[in-house]
Design an enzyme around this catalytic site. Structure first.
Site, PDB file in Angstrom:
ATOM      1  N   ARG A   1      -2.487   6.537   9.472  1.00 51.16           N
ATOM      2  CA  ARG A   1      -2.582   5.396  10.389  1.00 51.16           C
ATOM      3  C   ARG A   1      -1.503   5.396  11.465  1.00 51.16           C
ATOM      4  NH1 ARG A   1      -4.453   0.618   6.235  1.00 51.16           N
ATOM      5  NH2 ARG A   1      -6.630   1.272   6.098  1.00 51.16           N
TER       6      ARG A   1
ATOM      7  N   ARG B   1      -9.834  -0.281   8.710  1.00 54.81           N
ATOM      8  CA  ARG B   1      -8.891  -1.121   9.460  1.00 54.81           C
ATOM      9  C   ARG B   1      -8.655  -0.596  10.886  1.00 54.81           C
ATOM     10  NH1 ARG B   1      -7.779  -4.770   5.553  1.00 54.81           N
ATOM     11  NH2 ARG B   1      -7.337  -3.927   3.497  1.00 54.81           N
TER      12      ARG B   1
ATOM     13  N   ARG C   1      -5.965  11.510  -0.976  1.00 53.00           N
ATOM     14  CA  ARG C   1      -4.814  10.595  -1.061  1.00 53.00           C
ATOM     15  C   ARG C   1      -3.931  10.912  -2.274  1.00 53.00           C
ATOM     16  NH1 ARG C   1      -6.800   4.690   0.230  1.00 53.00           N
ATOM     17  NH2 ARG C   1      -4.559   4.377   0.281  1.00 53.00           N
TER      18      ARG C   1
ATOM     19  N   LYS D   1      -2.611   6.241   4.022  1.00 49.97           N
ATOM     20  CA  LYS D   1      -3.705   5.268   3.859  1.00 49.97           C
ATOM     21  C   LYS D   1      -5.050   5.980   4.052  1.00 49.97           C
ATOM     22  CE  LYS D   1      -1.042   1.840   2.955  1.00 49.97           C
ATOM     23  NZ  LYS D   1      -1.025   1.279   1.613  1.00 49.97           N
TER      24      LYS D   1
ATOM     25  N   ASP E   1      -1.062  -3.448   5.736  1.00 53.13           N
ATOM     26  CA  ASP E   1      -2.447  -3.231   6.170  1.00 53.13           C
ATOM     27  C   ASP E   1      -2.716  -3.787   7.574  1.00 53.13           C
ATOM     28  OD1 ASP E   1      -3.001  -1.971   3.792  1.00 53.13           O
ATOM     29  OD2 ASP E   1      -3.816  -3.754   2.824  1.00 53.13           O
TER      30      ASP E   1
ATOM     31  N   GLY F   1      -8.515   3.248  -2.965  1.00 45.37           N
ATOM     32  CA  GLY F   1      -7.233   3.605  -3.571  1.00 45.37           C
ATOM     33  C   GLY F   1      -6.821   2.582  -4.621  1.00 45.37           C
TER      34      GLY F   1
HETATM   35  C1  S3P Z   1      -3.074  -2.929  -2.199  1.00 47.42           C
HETATM   36  C2  S3P Z   1      -1.806  -2.479  -1.944  1.00 47.42           C
HETATM   37  C3  S3P Z   1      -1.424  -1.796  -0.695  1.00 47.42           C
HETATM   38  C4  S3P Z   1      -2.449  -2.013   0.396  1.00 47.42           C
HETATM   39  C5  S3P Z   1      -3.858  -1.831  -0.096  1.00 47.42           C
HETATM   40  C6  S3P Z   1      -4.164  -2.801  -1.217  1.00 47.42           C
HETATM   41  C7  S3P Z   1      -3.356  -3.585  -3.484  1.00 47.42           C
HETATM   42  O1  S3P Z   1      -1.347  -0.404  -0.948  1.00 47.42           O
HETATM   43  O2  S3P Z   1      -2.200  -1.144   1.468  1.00 47.42           O
HETATM   44  O3  S3P Z   1      -4.783  -2.036   0.942  1.00 47.42           O
HETATM   45  O4  S3P Z   1      -4.391  -4.269  -3.602  1.00 47.42           O
HETATM   46  O5  S3P Z   1      -2.538  -3.447  -4.393  1.00 47.42           O
HETATM   47  P1  S3P Z   1       0.013   0.288  -1.456  1.00 47.42           P
HETATM   48  O6  S3P Z   1       0.288  -0.190  -2.822  1.00 47.42           O
HETATM   49  O7  S3P Z   1      -0.289   1.758  -1.419  1.00 47.42           O
HETATM   50  O8  S3P Z   1       1.065  -0.099  -0.478  1.00 47.42           O
END
Ligand code: S3P
Length: 426
Positions: free
Chosen positions: A344, A387, A120, A340, A313, A92
């Site tokens: 989760r 995770r 997602r 996620k 996370d 993501g």
């Molecule tokens: C991340 C931001 C978080 C986190 C992901 C990594 C990043 O996601 O959950 O594992 O590196 O910017 P969200 O921005 O969707 O909260």
């Protein structure tokens, strides 16, 4: 792959936590956009970060792997069109951050991903980028995305969610847009993009939850990546709950936008069992060594509001920790956990119940009543979520009987070294 986990004896010794995943992504992206040569040391071995690295190779950046953890990037700051789709795999962060970069290029791109990533939500970035003038085609706000590169203009964006991916996407778009771009978040999410942009010379200003960036040229600089507190979190919880444990985790990033898990231990027992020392700064990011010791004095707490982005996370493994705390631990305002790699909330609750955790689902989190005696003797599903896989492994260490974890190979997404490091402490 099914991994069987047995009750563990005390964990002892010393480990070094591998590189932070969030910072590794950003190091490749920003070094590719900077002029000059950067050497990135201690790069992540997680598959997600390699998805980012391979995409920037595809975008014409000169990237050499000196060894698995040392990456040299030479760039003139410009990207080239890739005729084949850019494959973000399961990541993501890759998808959402590069969308901001690609929206302002003078060429079109297509981003694809695996089955999980394709489910997602991408509306959260398509909306603000469109306000900046971007043109993005999607399948009902999901991958594949076709990004028609064009000149963007700055905006002031009040983000409805505290998400570093959304914030970073907009800031990276702003780097190459006309005028200033401001992102305001409900509460502060991880700030690695801001820190690294500043480190590489961008025109960026941070005021509480508000970040403003102007069009900037970046100058390449070497980047040494600190260890990932989200990976360390599994070991921190293991040390706190496996009787007799006492070990050291070296080189853990302790950026205050990421240390929510340490705040929770503080709330649960005044911080007993976690000792942070040898603090230092690496390429603009704070890191330290952490001694973890078993504790039997954990008490319930409430985790909500501004806590959530700082430990988003870690919530699955915090659930395992809370199962060993006296009283009712409540997690609220964490509805984004449902977006996620898996949902989760539902998946965590379903699986942890199988081994004896007294946990119930709420629309925006979960409630755990401890202290639970974990019986094990169950096969847990990971739902293709790294995770969840590692959190279940940690729970397995204190179960009376064996736990089988189906889909354990997903740990490779962020932390291929997980099991070896665990073995080293056993
Ligand atoms: C991340 C931001 C978080 C986190 C992901 C990594 C990043 O996601 O959950 O594992 O590196 O910017 P969200 O921005 O969707 O909260």
């Amino acid at each position: 792959m099914i991994k069987k986990v047995q009750k563990s004896k005390s964990l002892k010794g010393e480990i070094t936590i591998p590189a932070d995943k969030s910072i590794s992504h950003r190091a490749v992206m920003l070094s590719s956009l900077a002029r000059g040569k950067s050497v990135i040391t201690n790069f992540s071995s997680g598959a997600d970060c390699w998805s980012t690295l391979n995409i920037f190779k595809q975008l014409g950046v000169n990237i050499n792997e000196i060894d698995k953890k040392t990456i040299e990037i030479v760039s003139d700051g410009n990207l080239k069109r890739s005729l084949s789709p850019l494959d973000a795999g399961n990541s993501g962060t890759t998808t959402r951050l590069i969308s901001g970069i690609l929206a302002g290029q003078n060429f079109d791109s297509e981003i694809i991903g695996d089955e999980g990533l394709s489910k997602r939500p991408m509306k959260r970035i398509i909306l603000p980028l469109t306000q900046m003038g971007a043109r993005i085609d999607s399948v009902d706000n999901h991958l594949p995305l076709t990004i028609h590169g064009k000149k963007l203009h700055g905006i002031v964006y009040h983000s409805p969610i505290s998400s570093a991916q959304v914030k970073s996407c907009i800031l990276l778009a702003g780097l190459n847009a006309e005028g200033q771009t401001t992102v305001i978040e409900p509460s502060k999410s991880r700030n690695h993009t801001e820190l690294m942009l500043k480190y590489l010379g961008a025109d960026i200003l941070v005021y509480n939850n508000e970040v403003t960036i102007g069009p900037s040229e970046l100058s390449a600089k070497d980047i040494e990546i600190v260890g990932d507190i989200s990976s360390a979190a599994f070991f921190i919880v293991a040390g706190l709950i496996v009787p007799g444990s006492d070990f050291v985790i070296k080189n853990v990033g302790i950026n205050p936008t990421r240390t929510g898990i340490l705040d929770i231990v503080e709330r649960m027992n005044g911080g007993a069992g976690v000792n942070i020392y040898n603090k230092r700064i690496l390429s603009g990011e704070e890191c330290a060594d952490i001694r973890v010791q078993y504790t039997d004095s954990l008490k319930d707490c409430v985790i909500e509001g501004e806590d959530i982005p700082k430990l988003i996370d870690e919530l699955p493994v915090i659930a395992v920790l809370a199962s060993q705390a006296e009283g009712e631990t409540v997690v609220k305002n964490a509805e984004d956990l449902r977006n996620k790699e898996a949902d989760r909330i539902t998946c965590l609750v379903t699986e942890l119940r199988k081994i004896g955790v007294d946990i119930s689902e709420t629309p925006d989190g979960f409630v755990i009543s401890g202290k639970c005696k974990l019986r094990g003797n169950a096969e847990l599903q990971t739902y293709n979520d790294h995770r969840l896989a590692m959190s279940f492994f940690i729970a397995g260490l204190i179960c009376e009987q064996e736990v089988a974890i189906d889909g354990f190979e997903w740990t490779n997404i962020s932390f291929p070294e997980f099991e070896d490091l665990m073995t080293k402490l056993q």
